[in-house]
Structures are given as structure tokens and as C-alpha cells.
Design a protein around this motif. Structure first.
Motif, short mmCIF file in Angstrom:
data_model
loop_
_atom_site.label_atom_id
_atom_site.label_comp_id
_atom_site.label_asym_id
_atom_site.label_seq_id
_atom_site.Cartn_x
_atom_site.Cartn_y
_atom_site.Cartn_z
N ALA A 58 0.84 -1.20 0.00
CA ALA A 58 0.00 0.00 0.00
C ALA A 58 0.87 1.25 0.00
CB ALA A 58 -0.92 -0.01 1.22
N LEU A 59 1.91 1.26 0.85
CA LEU A 59 2.80 2.42 0.93
C LEU A 59 3.48 2.69 -0.40
CD1 LEU A 59 4.18 4.58 2.70
CD2 LEU A 59 5.96 2.89 3.18
N ASN A 60 4.00 1.66 -1.04
CA ASN A 60 4.73 1.87 -2.29
C ASN A 60 3.81 2.18 -3.47
OD1 ASN A 60 7.44 1.68 -1.46
ND2 ASN A 60 7.26 -0.54 -1.29
N ASN A 61 2.56 1.73 -3.42
CA ASN A 61 1.61 2.15 -4.45
C ASN A 61 1.38 3.65 -4.39
OD1 ASN A 61 -0.05 0.32 -6.37
ND2 ASN A 61 0.25 -0.98 -4.57
N LYS A 113 7.98 8.84 -6.81
CA LYS A 113 9.28 8.25 -7.17
C LYS A 113 9.55 8.43 -8.65
CE LYS A 113 9.57 4.73 -3.52
NZ LYS A 113 9.62 3.27 -3.22
N LEU A 114 8.52 8.28 -9.47
CA LEU A 114 8.68 8.45 -10.91
C LEU A 114 9.05 9.88 -11.28
CD1 LEU A 114 5.69 6.27 -12.20
CD2 LEU A 114 8.14 5.70 -12.24
N ARG A 115 8.72 10.81 -10.40
CA ARG A 115 9.08 12.22 -10.62
C ARG A 115 10.41 12.58 -9.97
NH1 ARG A 115 3.49 15.47 -10.50
NH2 ARG A 115 2.15 13.81 -11.27
N GLY A 116 11.05 11.61 -9.34
CA GLY A 116 12.34 11.86 -8.70
C GLY A 116 12.24 12.56 -7.36
N GLN A 150 11.41 12.79 -1.24
CA GLN A 150 10.54 12.68 -0.06
C GLN A 150 9.34 11.77 -0.33
OE1 GLN A 150 11.41 14.10 2.91
NE2 GLN A 150 13.29 14.62 1.80
N ALA A 151 9.43 10.96 -1.38
CA ALA A 151 8.28 10.16 -1.81
C ALA A 151 7.73 9.29 -0.69
CB ALA A 151 8.67 9.31 -3.02
N VAL A 152 8.59 8.56 0.00
CA VAL A 152 8.12 7.63 1.03
C VAL A 152 7.51 8.39 2.21
CG1 VAL A 152 8.82 5.87 2.69
CG2 VAL A 152 9.70 5.81 0.35
N ALA A 153 8.16 9.47 2.61
CA ALA A 153 7.63 10.26 3.74
C ALA A 153 6.26 10.84 3.41
CB ALA A 153 8.62 11.38 4.09
N LYS A 154 6.11 11.33 2.19
CA LYS A 154 4.81 11.89 1.77
C LYS A 154 3.76 10.78 1.68
CE LYS A 154 6.75 15.83 -0.75
NZ LYS A 154 6.95 16.47 -2.09
N ALA A 155 4.18 9.62 1.20
CA ALA A 155 3.25 8.50 1.12
C ALA A 155 2.80 8.06 2.51
CB ALA A 155 3.89 7.34 0.37
N GLU A 156 3.72 8.05 3.46
CA GLU A 156 3.38 7.70 4.85
C GLU A 156 2.37 8.70 5.41
OE1 GLU A 156 7.50 5.48 6.32
OE2 GLU A 156 7.26 7.66 6.58
N HIS A 157 2.57 9.98 5.11
CA HIS A 157 1.64 11.02 5.57
C HIS A 157 0.24 10.76 5.04
CE1 HIS A 157 -0.07 15.00 6.33
NE2 HIS A 157 -0.42 15.03 5.06
N VAL A 172 -1.39 12.45 -3.45
CA VAL A 172 -0.09 12.55 -2.79
C VAL A 172 0.77 13.68 -3.37
CG1 VAL A 172 1.11 10.89 -4.28
CG2 VAL A 172 1.83 11.18 -1.89
N PHE A 173 0.56 14.04 -4.63
CA PHE A 173 1.38 15.11 -5.21
C PHE A 173 0.62 16.43 -5.32
CE2 PHE A 173 -0.48 12.59 -8.58
CZ PHE A 173 -0.99 13.53 -9.48
N SER A 174 -0.46 16.58 -4.54
CA SER A 174 -1.24 17.82 -4.46
C SER A 174 -1.68 18.32 -5.84
CB SER A 174 -0.44 18.92 -3.76
OG SER A 174 -0.11 18.54 -2.45
N PRO A 175 -2.46 17.52 -6.57
CA PRO A 175 -2.92 17.92 -7.90
C PRO A 175 -3.90 19.08 -7.83
CG PRO A 175 -4.10 15.98 -7.21
CD PRO A 175 -3.05 16.22 -6.17
N LYS A 176 -4.00 19.82 -8.92
CA LYS A 176 -4.96 20.90 -9.00
C LYS A 176 -6.37 20.37 -9.32
CE LYS A 176 -1.46 24.23 -10.55
NZ LYS A 176 -1.32 24.88 -9.24
#
Length: 239
Positions: free
Chosen positions: A98-101, A107-110, A113-120, A153-157
Motif C-alpha cells: 500500500a505504501l509503495n503504491n 518516485k517516478l518524478r524523482g 521525499q516520496a516515502v515520507a509523503k506516502a506515509e503522511h 499525494v502530489f497535491s494535484p490541481k
């Protein structure tokens, strides 16, 4: 200034071996960041096709779409970094937790902080204790929560959701829809939902009905917000 997406004079059709099927023609619609929209209508009316055009994932047969951001007009294919999409079938990768999904889009955007944001976000949808579980180990409601977190997770508009509660029981459907509206409102994202559920549609600020190629605004919403351009034309419906 908030962003908006405009479709102008768009038509969508596809060819079969014997004929051309037209879903809709010469349709105009504008959706704005920070507003919520529901698109209802019978199966086969073209709702999902319209959603795909608005999100920039497909191109119209005719007509044009544009993304207006801070007075800059861009083609809709530039939307992809600003859009989160939630599918009815979840579309989680079965081999990932679930976390890595959730972390994968970052991660694909480089994003380091991907994992930390996913945990949030996993915590935000109430699944911190399920971080290491794969989709097959999650219930339908839990999988949809993961899908929502992945979209946000990436705050889309803009967030696009195709029947986000269609595979859930009534209790889970209500929880998921509340979460979706609350999260999009908290992050000032535009939310555009295709749904057969009147209960879900009624939570939106703007409700559109799509029948026989015509898109009409629910009269209850005429004065409910700044959003709305709409029409139009009848195309051949398919089942």
C-alpha cells in the motif's frame, strides 16, 4: 488565480467495422479549481469519455481543450502533472505494498521525499497499520483509500474520479465519498466525478446530467458557484 479546464466544441466518436458511433458533438464545458462537479447519466452515454477528455488523457475527435493556469493558456496534455485520477477498479499494482503504491507517482518524478509523503497520506486515509500489505490483502474499501491517497499525494490541481464508490458497499461508499470531498476541499483541488449514485452526486457543488449526447446542469445548482459553461449536442448513444 485559480486554474480552469475548458473544452470547446468537442466531439467524440469511434469507428466500428461497419459504422462510426458518435457519443457527443459540439460540447462545451468549463471546470474550475476548488469546485466540485458530478456527471451523472445512463451507462454508455459518454460520461467516462468526457472525463478522459477533461483530464487530458484522451484527445477529442474534433474541437479543442485548454488548461488555463495563472492566465497562461496551455494544451490539455500539459495537465498530467496537475491531475490525480481515481478509477473504479482501483488499478493498484499487485506486487507493491500500500505504501509503495502511493509513493510510486512521486518516485517516478524523482521526489526524494516520496516515502515520507506516502506515509503522511496513508495515515490521512487511516491505513498506517496496513502500509506493508499488498492490494490482495486489503478490502475493497481499503484499496479505494489507497487509490485516493495515490491520487492526492502530489497535491494535484484537479482530481478525476470514475465511479469511485461503484464497487463498494453502502457504508464504505459513504466513508470514501466523504473523504474524497474533504481532501479535495482541504487542498483546493477541483473534483470531477462520474457516478450513478445520486447520494454521491448530491454532495457536489455542480451536478450535470449526460443523456443522449446532451449535457445539462441540474437546476438546483444554477446559482451555487462560479462554475458553469455547458451544452450541447445530441450524438448517437451506444450501450
Amino acid at each position: 488565480m485559480s486554474c480552469k479546464i475548458e473544452l470547446e466544441g468537442v466531439s467524440q466518436s469511434f469507428k466500428t467495422t461497419t459504422s462510426t458511433i458518435t457519443l457527443f458533438e459540439k460540447l462545451d464545458i468549463t471546470v474550475e479549481q476548488g469546485q466540485s462537479y458530478a456527471i451523472t447519466g445512463p451507462s454508455g452515454s459518454g460520461k467516462t469519455s468526457l472525463l478522459m477528455l477533461l483530464s487530458g488523457l484522451e484527445k477529442p475527435t474534433t474541437g479543442q481543450g485548454r488548461f488555463i493556469n495563472a492566465e497562461t493558456v496551455l494544451p490539455l496534455d500539459s495537465l498530467r502533472s496537475h491531475v490525480g485520477f481515481i478509477f473504479q477498479q482501483f488499478h493498484l499494482l499487485p506486487e507493491l505494498s500500500a505504501l509503495n503504491n502511493i509513493a510510486l507517482p512521486l518516485k517516478l518524478r524523482g521526489d526524494k521525499q516520496a516515502v515520507a509523503k506516502a506515509e503522511h497520506w496513508l495515515a490521512k486515509v487511516g491505513l498506517s497499520k496496513r502500509a506493508d500489505h499488498r492490494p490482495s490483502q486489503l478490502s475493497g474499501g481499503e484499496q479505494q483509500r489507497v487509490a485516493i491517497a495515490r491520487a492526492l499525494v502530489f497535491s494535484p490541481k484537479f482530481i478525476f474520479a470514475d465511479e469511485p464508490t461503484g464497487n463498494l458497499d453502502q457504508g464504505n461508499a459513504s466513508d470514501i465519498s466523504d473523504m474524497l470531498f474533504e481532501c479535495s476541499q482541504a487542498h483546493n483541488a477541483g473534483l470531477i466525478i462520474v457516478t450513478h449514485s445520486n447520494e454521491l452526486a448530491n454532495k457536489a457543488q455542480n451536478i450535470y446530467s449526460f443523456t443522449e449526447g446532451r449535457l445539462t446542469l441540474d437546476c438546483k445548482n444554477i446559482n451555487s458557484g462560479p462554475a458553469r459553461h455547458l451544452t450541447q449536442h445530441t450524438g448517437q448513444q451506444y450501450a
